[in-house]
Design an enzyme around this catalytic site. Structure first.
Site, PDB file in Angstrom:
ATOM      1  N   HIS A 175      94.510  17.038 -31.793  1.00  0.00           N
ATOM      2  CA  HIS A 175      95.482  17.754 -32.634  1.00  0.00           C
ATOM      3  C   HIS A 175      95.774  16.895 -33.866  1.00  0.00           C
ATOM      4  O   HIS A 175      95.587  15.675 -33.835  1.00  0.00           O
ATOM      5  CB  HIS A 175      96.810  17.923 -31.884  1.00  0.00           C
ATOM      6  CG  HIS A 175      96.780  18.948 -30.795  1.00  0.00           C
ATOM      7  ND1 HIS A 175      96.968  18.641 -29.480  1.00  0.00           N
ATOM      8  CD2 HIS A 175      96.602  20.293 -30.843  1.00  0.00           C
ATOM      9  CE1 HIS A 175      96.908  19.751 -28.752  1.00  0.00           C
ATOM     10  NE2 HIS A 175      96.684  20.768 -29.559  1.00  0.00           N
ATOM     11  N   CYS A 262     104.040  15.279 -28.251  1.00  0.00           N
ATOM     12  CA  CYS A 262     103.697  16.437 -27.404  1.00  0.00           C
ATOM     13  C   CYS A 262     104.716  16.725 -26.321  1.00  0.00           C
ATOM     14  O   CYS A 262     104.789  17.843 -25.825  1.00  0.00           O
ATOM     15  CB  CYS A 262     102.365  16.199 -26.689  1.00  0.00           C
ATOM     16  SG  CYS A 262     101.144  15.370 -27.656  1.00  0.00           S
TER      17      CYS A 262
HETATM   18  C1  CIR Z   1      95.467  19.431 -23.600  1.00  0.00           C
HETATM   19  O1  CIR Z   1      94.283  19.075 -23.581  1.00  0.00           O
HETATM   20  O2  CIR Z   1      95.811  20.501 -24.104  1.00  0.00           O
HETATM   21  C2  CIR Z   1      96.502  18.522 -22.985  1.00  0.00           C
HETATM   22  N1  CIR Z   1      95.915  17.813 -21.907  1.00  0.00           N
HETATM   23  C3  CIR Z   1      97.029  17.550 -24.016  1.00  0.00           C
HETATM   24  C4  CIR Z   1      97.839  18.201 -25.095  1.00  0.00           C
HETATM   25  C5  CIR Z   1      98.467  17.198 -25.990  1.00  0.00           C
HETATM   26  N2  CIR Z   1      99.280  17.805 -26.952  1.00  0.00           N
HETATM   27  C6  CIR Z   1      99.347  17.396 -28.227  1.00  0.00           C
HETATM   28  O3  CIR Z   1      98.573  16.540 -28.659  1.00  0.00           O
HETATM   29  N3  CIR Z   1     100.206  18.030 -29.011  1.00  0.00           N
END
Ligand code: CIR
Length: 268
Positions: A175, A262
């Site tokens: 992201h 996150c």
């Molecule tokens: C994913 O792969 O969607 C989750 N394991 C990690 C999301 C992390 N979120 C972020 O960077 N905003």
């Protein structure tokens, strides 16, 4: 505080409310890219999450703690479910099928603060891809968010007089906010090779070492900046620039490709 080049506008607004979502047992099966797959200690993740929540609470942010939902292993990464604008909140359409139901458990809470609008297919937009600096919304594209998602954001932002800058992601960035965040007005922390810094004209950068890449996912809260323990050199560099830092151990969330931003959805 003022943005570089525009002294009348704040760089980022500070959160009044932070929505967090408790860690389910199923978090051990969250999405992650490392191979071989690291083992996740869910008990440790819960204690790291609690320390984060306590710190937000101590800083006077009203924390809304949503219960864990076993159906959604990645649901503690609640930031991805919404993009909060001034008048509306965009309910995201997440890229990964296992995450698409996460929005439903958050929407009632967000609706207390903003009118909710849903992002529709074929758009894919994830909250972690949107970095708001003053009246500009930087949106990471080419990772989880697609062009239609950026266009949906642009349409909603235009109604509020905000501009959208697309930031193509490179170097394996998941992201945008995994790799660049605001430290304070005019100063960003970024991971080299993951985006074009020229898109952030007027900003100075503190660059994060390849070894400390997780450090770029830092979170400014009021007078302090939350930084992961995994980035000691970055923390040192920030302190030398007079930034007050608070370090967090979030190893179990970093294993799941997440970071400090996150873990909460912040609403001003
Ligand atoms: C994913 O792969 O969607 C989750 N394991 C990690 C999301 C992390 N979120 C972020 O960077 N905003």
């Amino acid at each position: 505080m003022a943005a570089a080049g525009n002294p009348t506008r704040p760089v980022y607004r500070m959160p009044r409310v932070a929505i967090v979502r408790d860690v389910p047992d199923s978090y051990s099966r969250c999405l992650l890219r490392a191979s071989p797959r690291p083992e996740i200690d869910v008990r440790l993740a819960r204690s790291q999450h609690s320390a984060y929540v306590e710190q937000l609470d101590m800083y006077g942010v009203e924390v809304v703690r949503l219960p864990a939902d076993e159906r959604f292993p990645d649901s503690p990464f609640v930031e991805d479910t919404f993009v909060i604008l001034r008048d509306v909140a965009l309910a995201c359409r997440l890229a990964e099928p296992t995450r698409q139901g996460e929005v439903e458990g958050v929407v009632a809470e967000v609706a207390k603060y903003r009118k909710v609008e849903h992002v529709e297919a074929p758009a894919v937009l994830e909250g972690g891809d949107v970095l708001a600096i003053g009246e500009t919304l930087f949106v990471g594209v080419g990772g989880r968010t697609n062009e239609a998602g950026a266009a949906a954001l642009e349409k909603a932002a235009a109604r509020e007089g905000k501009k959208v800058v697309r930031v193509p992601l490179t170097g394996g960035a998941l992201h945008l906010k995994s790799v660049v965040n605001a430290v304070r007005p005019g100063l960003l922390a970024g991971a080299k090779g993951c985006f074009d810094p020229k898109l952030f004209a007027g900003h100075e950068f503190v660059w994060v070492d390849e070894k400390e890449r997780a450090g770029a996912n830092l979170l400014p809260i009021l007078a302090a900046v939350y930084v992961t323990h995994a980035a000691p050199r970055l923390e040192d560099a920030l302190r030398h620039r007079g930034v007050s830092t608070i370090q967090f151990e979030i190893s179990e969330f970093e294993k799941g490709d997440g970071g400090l931003t996150c873990l909460s959805l912040r609403i001003d």
